[in-house]
Design an enzyme around this catalytic site. Structure first.
Site, PDB file in Angstrom:
ATOM      1  N   GLU A  70       0.700  -1.460   0.205  1.00  0.00           N
ATOM      2  CA  GLU A  70       0.021  -0.112   0.217  1.00  0.00           C
ATOM      3  C   GLU A  70       1.088   1.185  -0.153  1.00  0.00           C
ATOM      4  O   GLU A  70       0.704   2.117  -1.046  1.00  0.00           O
ATOM      5  CB  GLU A  70      -0.740  -0.037   1.118  1.00  0.00           C
ATOM      6  CG  GLU A  70      -2.004   1.385   1.127  1.00  0.00           C
ATOM      7  CD  GLU A  70      -1.914   1.808   2.604  1.00  0.00           C
ATOM      8  OE1 GLU A  70      -0.897   3.170   3.072  1.00  0.00           O
ATOM      9  OE2 GLU A  70      -1.986   1.352   4.063  1.00  0.00           O
ATOM     10  N   GLU A 145       9.944   1.602   2.821  1.00  0.00           N
ATOM     11  CA  GLU A 145       8.700   2.062   2.753  1.00  0.00           C
ATOM     12  C   GLU A 145       7.792   0.513   3.666  1.00  0.00           C
ATOM     13  O   GLU A 145       7.694   0.617   4.275  1.00  0.00           O
ATOM     14  CB  GLU A 145       7.848   2.343   1.774  1.00  0.00           C
ATOM     15  CG  GLU A 145       7.610   3.115   0.709  1.00  0.00           C
ATOM     16  CD  GLU A 145       7.174   4.092   1.419  1.00  0.00           C
ATOM     17  OE1 GLU A 145       6.917   4.520   2.617  1.00  0.00           O
ATOM     18  OE2 GLU A 145       8.156   5.101   1.221  1.00  0.00           O
TER      19      GLU A 145
END
Length: 975
Positions: A70, A145
């Site tokens: 995401e 991330e």
């Protein structure tokens, strides 16, 4: 244009239509014939348009793959190859919402905007991100991330770094968060809900790049997508865009994203886990006890709504029988429940906090005995009516403060659509509500309790207990594991790790090319309204009291807020104002037992709340106006009942029920602890203001860490202080609740104002008439520079000062500075390069400003970043396009759509602060006309503030002790 079912529009076949009167919308369900994409459109007149694309993403393990993906797909794509398109949109779009969510079984990418051109731009960037992300080109994206091995040279220690890794270390620092995550794991061990979709820090480093890419290839296909559109839009235009720009290039696939059902247990299962506390915390009264049940299916609209009401009925009000039984038994100091309806197999939990493990059997017995008694004797019908009414009021009001309505409706739609049912079954609630209301003349809820709780073996007992040294053991284990891993590597492998670390750092600091930046679509300044919105305000008077009236269409609801000045309260009594706000309405009055009072409020109103608020005089670092605010809402035909109840509560509350007051204080302490863990960045920054700011000092005493310490002392010594507490509450209430202290704020339709004015005497006549002199506070200030030590795994690092004290003044340009600081300087330095989950700046009209970080693995490095901000802005440079982007992003914040109640509260705030329309328009013009030179000029302001060296850090005990020279005082935050 009228659309007919079974017709094809721009590649989409309209399958079904439904009028959803409850939300004044028409629902249309489409399917894209070539790609298999599903689309749900809610047609209505709302100009705050919402788009979302979601995917069913069941996790196979707890590496957090769905969550990391995401984050990662928003880091550049085919059309928009820059590193952070998401951030560019935040900086430079008129969005009213822009984010993404990872759920236990789905991933959602929603956006919202009132500007159609901007709305299409947002759709375009998000669709390109999910279907064509740059994760296949740049492995550094997953490293940044998700997680990576950080090794700067062959002699340095190896470590784990990554944004999600640190975010989830923060999430797993809170015992409540651990509890909620483990409930699902132990209740559904053989399904996707037995895994941690957000990522467990213990397992995140097991994720490989290959698994990461395979997950995207499998699940991020249109055939596994759920597209949602909402609002007053040209649907044909949007369908054409979706088809021609994206979906026509995909062929329907059979994506195996099946969600598994947990086979029901044959008996209740029991688990015990530990959570870390710091070395000086006590272990007594820190255990969580929970009973948890799998209850039906999310696709059953009756159970979905009925359990939401039942949870409120049993556990959320002062008259809730199960909560009362557990509190009376003294097995814990706080009791609450949760109902999670947004998963395939919903779950209901009963939780006791601040208990001990040896209370387990008593806990189980009390729950069973209480529920059996309710089933046998029946539930009080007034209690049922109260819970149904308060939930119905919430459904009809549809006032989701901070979130667009369309976004909330999209989430409700997914709670059935994802599980292969129509997306409107939870939106069209009237028939379901009608069935549930039969409980007022039947055994409806008694039967539900018996079937889904008492006779339900698919249940668990989960105990979460404290353990000293647990975090230190874990950190030592991680360090040992990393050292052993490094020792196992060959020279070539070590060189590769160093090269990977350097490649990531190089990518992070290399600016995007002007050509790539130009590819992000951007509005122009002329697309913006140069005029600030006027908030309607009519000044009236009733019985000599100032009434601020806001005529707004409110669908038959009246919002009545009462602002009582607290300027007459002595300094040593200030914390009692906040204690009063937590006690009042929850204890008995002369005419109502507190349980009956709760029922009356919930039956006849939409709720009465109490808060302590402070309002700064515009442009003044010293002057502020503290208020005790009574916030209420009611259907206009019940306004007399509301005002009668408020009058009863304000004038006739009894403060001598020591047992009840002690329960409320214990609960308040518990809830404050949850807030401290969840919002450590706000807590640290707010506490820091108390070092130098009068309003900061006051706020700290009524809602910050000073208030938390005050309430800890009251709870610990309650028996000796009970009479003193009772007396002080009575005296503070007598001082505050009088006619001469009062301003009333009313928001409702013009035709309904008379209902209020005619009946205002029902509360006015109950108020005292004392005139109390304003107290001049002589607060003491000093740079305490505290290190607030917890067992948490991450830090919340704050630095602040007041720029008005330094000779600067407020200007709208500071709002643009905030945008640049948040999404350029701090984002790049603290989040991207530092690995924190977030970092924020703020500049207020009273001169207070701060930098703060959220779930930050660093400490001194972040403070150094703050100290470097002044130099960055002194040398700031941007072209015209970039400045336009910053201005648009800032105006977007100013123009955030307000609900009727929010408009009323905003107008009252302006009135109290003496902010007029000319001030608001001037601020807007300063934003629209800000220049590079203005931004550079703010560099001196920031440097001067940082040089004052006021800092506060909440975080890991060991980390703070390693940096103890930075602090004047090290404090154990929790006892």
């Amino acid at each position: 244009m009228k659309l007919d079912t079974d017709k094809v529009y721009e590649g989409f076949r309209l399958i079904e239509k439904k009028e959803i009167n409850e939300i004044n919308s028409t629902g249309m369900l489409f399917e894209h014939e070539k790609s298999g994409a599903k689309l749900f459109y809610l047609k209505n007149e709302d100009d705050n348009k919402v788009f979302s694309i979601s995917f069913r993403t069941p996790p196979k393990d707890s590496t957090g793959l769905p969550h990391i993906l995401e984050h990662s797909v928003l880091c550049g794509s085919r059309k928009f190859p820059l590193k952070e398109p998401f951030v560019e949109l935040v900086k430079g779009s008129m969005n009213t919402f822009l984010n993404a969510f990872t759920f236990p079984d789905k991933t959602m990418y929603p956006v919202a905007s009132r500007n159609n051109k901007d709305f299409l731009n947002l759709m375009n960037v998000y669709l390109d991100a999910v279907f064509y992300p740059n994760i296949y080109k740049y492995p550094e994206i997953m490293m940044q991330e998700g997680w990576h091995y950080e090794l700067e040279n062959k002699d340095s220690e190896i470590s784990y770094k990554g944004v999600v890794y640190n975010e989830m270390k923060g999430a797993f620092s809170s015992p409540e968060s651990i509890l909620f995550r483990k409930i699902s794991e132990y209740l559904f061990p053989d399904t996707q809900y037995g895994k941690e979709s957000g990522g467990d820090p213990d397992f995140i480093p097991n994720l490989t790049q290959e698994q990461f890419l395979d997950f995207h290839k499998k699940y991020y296909h249109p055939s596994n997508s759920y597209i949602y559109l909402y609002g007053d839009i040209d649907i044909i235009e949007k369908l054409k865009f979706l088809n021609e720009e994206y979906l026509k290039d995909f062929t329907r696939q059979n994506v195996d994203s099946e969600l598994l059902y947990q086979k029901p247990f044959d008996k209740t299962r029991e688990n015990t886990i530990k959570y870390p506390i710091s070395s000086n915390e006590k272990e007594e009264d820190k255990t969580f006890l929970s009973m948890n049940f799998s209850v039906g299916k999310a696709t059953d609209p009756e159970i979905y709504l009925a359990f939401d009401i039942l949870e409120h009925l049993l556990l959320e009000t002062p008259s809730s029988p199960l909560k009362k039984a557990l509190i009376d038994a003294k097995i814990g100091k706080d009791v609450f429940g949760t109902f999670e309806g947004g998963i395939l197999q919903p779950m209901f939990s009963i939780i006791v906090k601040n208990s001990n493990e040896n209370e387990k059997e008593k806990f189980i017995n009390i729950v069973k005995e209480t529920l059996c008694k309710l089933v046998k004797d029946g539930i009080d019908k007034k209690l049922i009516e109260a819970s149904i009414n308060i939930k119905e009021f919430q459904l009809r009001e549809a006032d989701y403060q901070g979130y667009p309505k369309g976004l909330i409706y999209s989430m409700k739609a997914m709670d059935s659509w994802l599980y292969d049912e129509n997306p409107w079954i939870h939106l069209a609630y009237e028939d379901t509500l009608k069935k549930i209301k039969s409980s007022l003349s039947s055994r409806y809820f008694e039967d539900i309790i018996e079937k889904y709780i008492l006779k339900n073996n698919h249940s668990s007992i989960l105990i979460v207990k404290p353990a000293k040294g647990l975090e230190e053991e874990k950190e030592a284990s991680i360090r040992k594991k990393l050292n052993e891993y490094k020792e196992s590597l060959s020279d070539k492998e070590i060189e590769n790790l160093i090269n990977n670390t350097n490649a990531l750092k190089k990518r992070q600091v290399t600016p995007d090319t002007p050509e790539d930046l130009q590819k992000i679509p951007l509005l122009s300044i002329k697309d913006l309204d140069s005029h600030a919105k006027k908030v309607s305000l009519m000044e009236k008077e009733e019985n000599g009291v100032k009434i601020l009236y806001h005529p707004e269409f409110t669908n038959g609801i009246a919002y009545v807020n009462m602002y009582f000045s607290t300027e007459g309260i002595k300094e040593e009594m200030i914390p009692y104002i906040s204690i009063l706000s937590t006690v009042i309405g929850k204890v008995s009055t002369e005419n109502y037992h507190y349980e009956d009072l709760a029922k009356e409020i919930n039956i006849y109103t939409g709720g009465i709340r109490y808060a302590v608020e402070t309002y700064s005089e515009k442009g003044d670092s010293e002057k502020f106006y503290p208020k005790f605010v009574v916030k209420s809402k009611v259907l206009v035909n019940n306004i007399s009942k509301l005002l009668t109840l408020i009058g009863e509560i304000l004038a006739h509350t009894k403060y001598d029920d020591y047992k009840r007051i002690k329960e409320i204080i214990q609960e308040t302490k518990s809830r404050l602890e949850m807030v401290i863990f969840e919002k450590g960045h706000v807590v640290s920054a707010s506490h820091l203001f108390s070092y130098f700011s009068p309003i900061g000092k006051y706020d700290d005493m009524v809602s910050g860490l000073a208030f938390y310490k005050f309430i800890v002392d009251l709870e610990k010594n309650f028996d000796e202080k009970a009479k003193e507490i009772s007396y002080n509450l009575h005296e503070v209430a007598k001082n505050i609740f009088n006619k001469n202290n009062l301003i009333v704020n009313v928001t409702t339709d013009e035709k309904d104002y008379e209902s209020f004015s005619k009946q205002f005497c029902l509360v006015y006549n109950e108020l005292g008439e004392n005139r109390t002199a304003k107290v001049e506070y002589n607060f003491e200030f000093s740079p305490k520079n505290e290190g607030l030590m917890t067992s948490g795994k991450v830090q919340y690092v704050a630095k602040a000062y007041n720029f008005i004290k330094l000779g600067y003044s407020y200007t709208g340009g500071l709002l643009v500075l905030k945008t640049i600081a948040n999404y350029d300087y701090l984002w790049n330095k603290v989040r991207v390069q530092g690995g924190a989950y977030g970092s924020f700046a703020a500049f207020y009209k009273n001169g207070n400003m701060f930098f703060t970080s959220y779930r930050d693995p660093n400490l001194k490095e972040t403070l150094d970043t703050y100290d470097g901000a002044g130099a960055f802005f002194k040398n700031f440079n941007a072209d015209d396009r970039q400045m336009t982007k910053y201005i648009i992003g800032t105006i977007s914040d100013l123009d955030f759509p307000l609900t009727p109640s929010m408009k009323g509260e905003r107008a009252a705030e302006y009135y109290i602060k003496h902010i007029n329309y000319e001030d608001i328009q001037k601020e807007r013009e300063e934003v629209l006309n800000v220049t590079i030179d203005d931004i550079r000029g703010f560099g001196d302001l920031i440097s001067s503030a940082m040089e004052k060296n006021y800092l506060c850090v909440m975080g890991n005990e060991e980390k703070i002790k390693q940096n103890e020279l930075l602090f004047n005082d090290l404090i154990d935050l929790f006892e």
